[in-house]
Design a protein around this motif. Structure first.
Motif, PDB file in Angstrom:
ATOM      1  N   ARG A   1      56.241  52.716  70.994  1.00 24.05           N
ATOM      2  CA  ARG A   1      55.026  53.008  70.233  1.00 24.05           C
ATOM      3  C   ARG A   1      53.805  52.422  70.938  1.00 24.05           C
ATOM      4  N   GLN A   2      53.999  51.287  71.551  1.00 25.54           N
ATOM      5  CA  GLN A   2      52.905  50.584  72.207  1.00 25.54           C
ATOM      6  C   GLN A   2      52.193  51.491  73.213  1.00 25.54           C
ATOM      7  N   VAL A   3      52.960  52.315  73.893  1.00 26.54           N
ATOM      8  CA  VAL A   3      52.374  53.195  74.907  1.00 26.54           C
ATOM      9  C   VAL A   3      51.998  54.549  74.316  1.00 26.54           C
ATOM     10  N   LEU A   4      52.733  54.983  73.312  1.00 24.12           N
ATOM     11  CA  LEU A   4      52.456  56.314  72.771  1.00 24.12           C
ATOM     12  C   LEU A   4      51.271  56.330  71.807  1.00 24.12           C
ATOM     13  N   LEU A   5      50.847  55.176  71.351  1.00 23.13           N
ATOM     14  CA  LEU A   5      49.668  55.137  70.480  1.00 23.13           C
ATOM     15  C   LEU A   5      48.441  55.641  71.257  1.00 23.13           C
ATOM     16  N   PRO A   6      47.498  56.252  70.558  1.00 27.28           N
ATOM     17  CA  PRO A   6      46.331  56.794  71.277  1.00 27.28           C
ATOM     18  C   PRO A   6      45.271  55.726  71.582  1.00 27.28           C
ATOM     19  N   PHE A   7      45.599  54.480  71.374  1.00 24.66           N
ATOM     20  CA  PHE A   7      44.690  53.377  71.719  1.00 24.66           C
ATOM     21  C   PHE A   7      45.565  52.204  72.134  1.00 24.66           C
ATOM     22  N   ARG A   8      44.967  51.143  72.556  1.00 22.52           N
ATOM     23  CA  ARG A   8      45.757  50.001  73.026  1.00 22.52           C
ATOM     24  C   ARG A   8      45.418  48.739  72.244  1.00 22.52           C
ATOM     25  N   LYS A   9      46.437  48.047  71.828  1.00 19.41           N
ATOM     26  CA  LYS A   9      46.283  46.743  71.156  1.00 19.41           C
ATOM     27  C   LYS A   9      47.287  45.781  71.759  1.00 19.41           C
ATOM     28  N   PRO A  10      46.955  44.523  71.868  1.00 18.01           N
ATOM     29  CA  PRO A  10      47.970  43.569  72.297  1.00 18.01           C
ATOM     30  C   PRO A  10      49.105  43.530  71.271  1.00 18.01           C
ATOM     31  N   LEU A  11      50.306  43.350  71.778  1.00 17.73           N
ATOM     32  CA  LEU A  11      51.481  43.314  70.899  1.00 17.73           C
ATOM     33  C   LEU A  11      52.220  42.001  71.118  1.00 17.73           C
ATOM     34  N   ILE A  12      52.379  41.259  70.017  1.00 19.56           N
ATOM     35  CA  ILE A  12      53.101  39.976  70.086  1.00 19.56           C
ATOM     36  C   ILE A  12      54.464  40.197  69.449  1.00 19.56           C
ATOM     37  N   ILE A  13      55.507  39.980  70.215  1.00 12.68           N
ATOM     38  CA  ILE A  13      56.854  40.182  69.659  1.00 12.68           C
ATOM     39  C   ILE A  13      57.608  38.853  69.690  1.00 12.68           C
ATOM     40  N   PHE A  14      58.026  38.406  68.509  1.00 10.69           N
ATOM     41  CA  PHE A  14      58.923  37.239  68.470  1.00 10.69           C
ATOM     42  C   PHE A  14      60.319  37.775  68.728  1.00 10.69           C
ATOM     43  N   THR A  15      60.878  37.366  69.847  1.00  9.62           N
ATOM     44  CA  THR A  15      62.152  37.941  70.240  1.00  9.62           C
ATOM     45  C   THR A  15      63.290  36.953  69.949  1.00  9.62           C
TER      46      THR A  15
ATOM     47  N   LYS B   1      34.874  41.140  71.524  1.00  6.56           N
ATOM     48  CA  LYS B   1      33.775  40.621  72.344  1.00  6.56           C
ATOM     49  C   LYS B   1      33.294  41.624  73.380  1.00  6.56           C
ATOM     50  N   TRP B   2      34.241  42.392  73.928  1.00  7.27           N
ATOM     51  CA  TRP B   2      33.898  43.193  75.112  1.00  7.27           C
ATOM     52  C   TRP B   2      34.243  44.673  74.986  1.00  7.27           C
ATOM     53  N   VAL B   3      34.497  45.123  73.740  1.00  4.83           N
ATOM     54  CA  VAL B   3      34.910  46.508  73.435  1.00  4.83           C
ATOM     55  C   VAL B   3      35.950  47.032  74.427  1.00  4.83           C
ATOM     56  N   ARG B   4      36.823  46.177  74.828  1.00  4.28           N
ATOM     57  CA  ARG B   4      37.800  46.543  75.850  1.00  4.28           C
ATOM     58  C   ARG B   4      39.191  46.515  75.234  1.00  4.28           C
ATOM     59  N   HIS B   5      39.920  47.621  75.344  1.00  7.08           N
ATOM     60  CA  HIS B   5      41.285  47.644  74.810  1.00  7.08           C
ATOM     61  C   HIS B   5      42.245  47.021  75.819  1.00  7.08           C
ATOM     62  N   ASN B   6      43.335  46.496  75.299  1.00  8.07           N
ATOM     63  CA  ASN B   6      44.358  45.963  76.194  1.00  8.07           C
ATOM     64  C   ASN B   6      45.710  46.034  75.489  1.00  8.07           C
ATOM     65  N   GLY B   7      46.684  46.590  76.174  1.00  8.32           N
ATOM     66  CA  GLY B   7      47.997  46.791  75.535  1.00  8.32           C
ATOM     67  C   GLY B   7      49.059  45.816  75.996  1.00  8.32           C
ATOM     68  N   ILE B   8      48.646  44.639  76.451  1.00 11.82           N
ATOM     69  CA  ILE B   8      49.643  43.658  76.924  1.00 11.82           C
ATOM     70  C   ILE B   8      50.666  43.335  75.830  1.00 11.82           C
ATOM     71  N   VAL B   9      51.896  43.119  76.246  1.00 16.64           N
ATOM     72  CA  VAL B   9      52.952  42.747  75.295  1.00 16.64           C
ATOM     73  C   VAL B   9      53.413  41.333  75.624  1.00 16.64           C
ATOM     74  N   LEU B  10      53.479  40.490  74.614  1.00 14.45           N
ATOM     75  CA  LEU B  10      54.018  39.133  74.789  1.00 14.45           C
ATOM     76  C   LEU B  10      55.400  39.077  74.162  1.00 14.45           C
ATOM     77  N   LEU B  11      56.388  38.721  74.928  1.00 15.60           N
ATOM     78  CA  LEU B  11      57.736  38.541  74.382  1.00 15.60           C
ATOM     79  C   LEU B  11      57.959  37.040  74.236  1.00 15.60           C
ATOM     80  N   LEU B  12      58.103  36.590  73.009  1.00 17.56           N
ATOM     81  CA  LEU B  12      58.173  35.155  72.751  1.00 17.56           C
ATOM     82  C   LEU B  12      59.482  34.805  72.049  1.00 17.56           C
TER      83      LEU B  12
END
Ligand SMILES: Cc1ncc(C[n+]2csc(CCOP(=O)(O)OP(=O)(O)O)c2C)c(N)n1
Ligand SMILES: [Mg+2]
Length: 1035
Positions: A855-869, A751-762
């Motif tokens: 990897r989440q930080v070392l990637l050259p772009f940002r994507k939200p990461l959902i981790i089932f923990t 929607k907003w061409v905005r990257h975000n690298g938030i991580v959800l630990l679930l």
């Protein structure tokens, strides 16, 4: 008594609501011997004559034995008596009955006046003239408090008479209405209170517990002559109103049938916001982050943020083609970032408006998180450089729970933004709903009272009152670093949007609105009448702005392409290249040198502070960690430690927030150590790793998911050089933050061409703990993943025959009927990650968890990461990883293939089970107990989405004679099956089936009965290893 207002008295019916609890507290008499002297009461009843006499005689004996307020009162009275002995009410010895009565009367009258003053301070806002339409009471109640002197007969409430009006009264220290005078006549006292509290400003602040703060507000509003404006200020205000009003007029003229959610009826919001910004800039603020809903948003973009008008006008052109990837958003949701000089203060200021979804108020915590991050990265701990402003609608402010959740973050150390200025566009309607049907609180702003924020209601048709209130609000924020609310009581000139007919539902209100003279005209008339501007100057100002709009409109027609990235609210300079593309397209190696692992492990097993006594149970845990480090192994908690610690070493700020994250819900993390002997002495070993490391923030949050996840998302928006994680207490609790997940996390970039690298630990896993606490609902995240199940994704480097560059994973896959090329190129993994809307993983080993975080930080772009923990795996003896899997050269494994006996002779294998997460350990155990290691291979899918087509294909092809099975512990209609199944079909060209093994479909995610849980586990494990289970079945 002509100065007094003549409102209808409702004294009789409401007599029981006379006194506030504060007043009542004051009445309670204290024994002089058993506590500090009682203060001079602020209420008439507190001054019962016998009590007063008691005070008086005590004072006569020893002036210090009574409270200093009594002392000053009696001192003054005796001075009076000394000047006029005939009037003396103070006998030298025990007084006669009649002189005692006179004394009492004098004291009582003074006390009455004090309580009268206090009544105005507390309840004056109830009769303030706030509604520009003059129809509704802003507090939804026409009740007139009995203790406000709206008619002369109400003096009797205080036992005062009309004759008392011209008597002089001593003013208490809790009022500033006297200015430099210490006494005033009662008539003047009432007049000044009326003018402060009952005109166009209604003040709610007496609930604030801090006396200094109450005094500050009283001084700002009560001091005579405070609300005066120079002619320059009035002209600026008029010019801002011109812009605000003519902007809407211009849009209405050019695009009469377009929705724009115009500001008409609250045009004053533009000068209001500008005043808050000017004033804050004057006090040192350099960066203002705004959040606001639809109403007047385009106007704010144009006239507050100063976005180029032609770019706004372009948005109305339906034919313009979008240049950016993604689906875009409607114009009144887009964000903006702009650095400019503030013309009033001549200082640099950065303004950003955060893009938001339609979901009202959802942006509030996001703005707060972004503000907090900006403050943190600038070292602005006190919020002197960066601040937030939140604009609200009246209905949404009262109705949406996230407003309350956001308020509750406002004073928490790791979440405070040091005060937010809230502005409510209180147009006294929500879409078609009357406020009397929309809220149970008197004002839409009552929610702010929970954090002791002062609330300034103001009639929006009085621009000078609005400006004054806004400048006090900005000063309040700067002085006390606390939230404040400005309630602009206004109206909505048109329907909810420009296409709506408001007369269907609010006929009487709209009849009045049609008669209502616009605020610009009213104010211009006033300034012209008083000679501040001439009619000609006013008309020129209008013509000038209209010309600006026309010229911009002309330029907008030359535009051929629409760039959503011009509407970015949080640019990350230096992270992308000049075209906004990643600087490289590689998936970096995530392993780290062994000495770094060892060092982090040692710190994680120690207490870095001297003389710090930890709990013995924790000592045991730390010793266990030290043993693991010696053995070159890690469990889950240590792997996480190593991921965080290594990123901190590389200068990456790590922030972990959520309920009880410091210790960890499952008592495994222990990132904050507590001294067992010294209260509140804590130690965060992660901040003792290296002298030049980045800071680590770990913070237990309030018990909120919507608010806190929104906050962390906003935090992650501020910088790409941070790892920001939010952990749910149990994974399913994320559903109370669903709006942030759906509206921002999964869709934000599109929607907003905005990257975000938030991580959800679930935390997720079926462990017999009942329907709640079990499932983090992977199916929901997977359903919202944007990778195409039916299309063979291929790298752009190797397009299928006949397809141009850019096909495949870049979002335009070849249609499924195209023969799929069976080749995956080297950049497949990274381009798949680049194209996805988020990454969903379920790691089965600590090492893989470590790698995916890095990897989440070392990637050259940002994507939200959902981790089932995991939960039980945190302590599972098998769920450990060796340093070998984490050292340099190692990296995240999207799929962990079978590596046991079955992998040695794959052609012999009868069944290949694919699974993800914890069930792997159940499967391995069962396979071993049945002795099927050679017949059955088990392969783990670690990155579920985007789906590792390439590796799954390899695995399936490696075992050509094996039946393929998907096994999950979740119910069939949940978990992963619906996501993986069509993707397997695609990769297998529908030539081989993928059989389902797991729990049957169900309504609840898990049973509440432990035995049923175990029976169903055994049942599906039996099926998983029953090699005849699918014989004769078709697919
Ligand atoms: C969470 C949510 N629910 C419902 C809506 C639909 N909606 C859009 S505007 C609106 C009324 C908002 O009223 P108010 O907050 O007073 O703002 P106004 O439009 O009056 O400025 C509603 C119900 C929405 N956008 N968000
Ligand atoms: Mg409204």
């Amino acid at each position: 008594m002509s100065q007094l207002r003549l409102l209808p008295s409702r004294l009789g019916a409401q007599a029981s609501r006379l006194l506030a609890p504060h007043d009542i507290q004051m009445f309670s008499r204290r024994s002089r011997s058993s506590g500090p002297p009682a203060p001079f009461p602020s209420s008439k009843r507190g001054g019962s004559s016998s009590y007063m006499e008691e005070m008086y005689f005590a004072w006569l004996e020893n002036p210090q034995s009574v409270h200093k307020s009594w002392d000053s009162f009696f001192r003054k009275a005796s001075e009076e008596a000394a000047c006029d002995p005939a009037q003396s009410r103070f006998p030298e010895s025990r007084p006669s009955v009649s002189s005692r009565t006179k004394t009492s009367k004098l004291v009582e009258d003074h006390l009455a006046v004090q309580s009268l003053i206090r009544a105005y301070q507390i309840r004056g806002h109830h009769v303030a003239q706030l509604d520009p339409l003059g129809i509704l009471d802003a507090d939804l109640d026409s009740f007139v408090p009995s203790d406000l002197i709206t008619t002369t007969d109400k003096l009797a409430f205080y036992d005062l008479r009309e004759a008392d009006l011209d008597k002089e009264f001593q003013l208490p220290t809790t009022t500033f209405i006297g200015g430099s005078e210490h006494t005033l006549s009662l008539r003047e006292i009432i007049r000044r209170l009326e003018s402060t509290y009952c005109q166009h400003i209604g003040l709610e602040f007496m609930f604030i517990n801090d006396v200094e703060q109450c005094q500050w507000i009283r001084q700002k509003f009560e001091t005579p002559g405070v609300m005066q404006f120079s002619s320059e200020e009035k002209r600026t205000l008029l010019a801002r109103l011109v812009r605000s009003m003519r902007f809407e007029d211009f849009l209405a003229r050019k695009w009469s049938s377009e929705k724009r959610f115009g500001l008409e009826g609250c045009e004053v919001m533009i000068p209001a916001l500008k005043t808050i910004i000017d004033k804050s800039s004057e006090m040192g603020i350099e960066n203002v982050i705004l959040g606001m809903p639809h109403r007047g948003r385009l106007n704010v973009l144009a006239n507050v943020i100063r976005k180029d008008l032609e770019q706004i006008f372009c948005q109305f052109d339906p034919k313009l083609e979008a240049a950016d990837e993604g689906s875009g958003d409607v114009k009144y949701h887009l964000g903006m970032y702009h650095e400019r000089i503030n013309r009033v203060t001549n200082r640099n200021i950065t303004l950003s408006l955060v893009a938001n979804p339609s979901h009202l108020e959802a942006v509030d915590p996001v703005v707060q998180g972004k503000t907090k991050a900006e403050q943190f990265y600038r070292g602005d701990a006190q919020g002197k450089k960066v601040m937030s402003i939140l604009v609200h609608g009246d209905a949404a402010f009262a109705g949406q729970g996230v407003v309350y959740e956001t308020f509750h973050l406002s004073d928490l150390p790791s979440y405070t933004t040091n005060g937010t200025v809230h502005v409510v566009v209180n147009n006294q309607i929500g879409f078609t709903t009357d406020p009397r049907m929309a809220r149970s609180s008197p004002y839409p702003t009552d929610v702010a009272r929970v954090v002791n924020a002062p609330i300034f209601h103001v009639n929006a048709d009085d621009p000078e009152a609005v400006i004054y209130v806004c400048s006090v609000a900005a000063e309040w924020r700067n002085t006390f670093n606390k939230d404040v609310v400005v309630d602009l009581v206004c109206y909505r000139r048109r329907g909810h949007n420009e296409m709506d007919e408001p007369m269907f539902t609010q006929p009487l209100m709209y009849k009045q609105i049609h008669r209502q003279v616009p605020v610009l005209k009213k104010y211009a008339d006033k300034l012209i009448a008083e000679g501040t501007v001439t009619l000609q100057e006013f008309e020129e100002e209008i013509a000038k702005y209209d010309r600006i709009c026309e010229e911009a409109y002309g330029r907008s027609k030359d535009k051929k392409i629409l760039h959503i990235k011009h509407w970015l609210d949080s640019p990350w300079p230096g992270f992308f290249n000049v075209d906004g593309e990643p600087k490289s397209m590689t998936c970096p190696a995530t392993g780290i040198p062994e000495d770094v692992l060892t060092h982090i492990g040692e710190v994680a097993s120690s207490v870095p502070l001297k003389d710090f006594k930890i709990h013995t149970g924790l000592s045991r845990i730390l010793r266990g960690r030290a043993d693991m480090i010696k053995n070159r192994t890690v469990d889950w908690a240590l792997a996480e430690y190593m991921a965080f610690g290594s990123l901190l070493k590389e200068g990456i700020h790590v922030r972990l927030s959520g309920q009880d994250v410091e210790r960890g819900t499952f008592s495994h993390r222990h990132h904050v150590l507590h001294d067992q002997e010294v209260d509140r002495r804590t130690c965060v070993p992660m901040n003792h790793l290296w002298p030049d490391q980045a800071p680590y923030t770990v913070c237990n949050s309030s018990l909120s998911e919507y608010g806190v996840l929104g906050f962390e998302l906003g935090y992650a928006m501020a910088s790409p050089n941070a790892l920001v994680l939010w952990e749910a207490q149990f994974g399913d609790f994320h559903n109370t933050a669903q709006c942030i997940i759906d509206q921002f996390i999964s869709t934000g970039q599109a929607k907003w061409v905005r990257h975000n690298g938030i991580v959800l630990l679930l935390p997720h896993g079926m462990e017999g703990m009942g329907p709640e606490h079990s499932s983090a609902r992977p199916e929901r995240f997977l359903q919202m993943s944007n990778d195409d199940s039916d299309a063979y994704p291929v790298s752009s480097a190797l397009p299928p025959p006949g397809q141009g560059q850019g096909a495949g994973a870049t979002g335009r896959p070849p249609p499924s009927h195209t023969p799929a090329p069976q080749v995956f190129t080297e950049d497949f993994e990274v381009s798949q990650l680049y194209d996805c809307n988020w990454i969903v993983v379920n790691c089965s080993t600590p090492a893989n968890y470590f790698h995916v975080l890095r990897r989440q930080v070392l990637l050259p772009f940002r994507k939200p990461l959902i981790i089932f923990t995991p939960k039980s795996l945190l302590r599972h003896p098998e769920a450990k990883s060796s340093f070998d899997q984490m050292v340099s050269g190692a990296s995240f494994q999207r799929v962990i293939p079978e590596d046991g006996a079955a992998a040695q002779a794959p052609e012999q294998v009868r069944r290949l089970i694919f699974c993800t997460g914890k069930v792997y350990y159940d499967l391995v155990k069962e396979r071993s107990s049945q002795g099927l290691e050679e017949q059955v291979a088990i392969t783990r899918l670690e990155q579920i989405s985007p789906f590792p087509f390439d590796l799954i294909k390899q695995e399936a092809e490696k075992y050509p004679g094996a039946e393929l099975v998907w096994c999950q512990e979740e119910h069939k209609n949940m978990g992963y099956y619906d996501y993986i199944s069509p993707r397997f079909m695609t990769i297998l060209s529908r030539a081989r089936p993928i059989w389902y093994v797991g729990r049957d479909p169900a309504a609840a995610p898990a049973t509440g009965n432990r035995n049923t849980h175990l029976v169903s586990l055994k049942k599906f494990l039996d099926t998983a290893f029953n090699l005849q289970a699918f014989e004769g079945k078709t697919f």
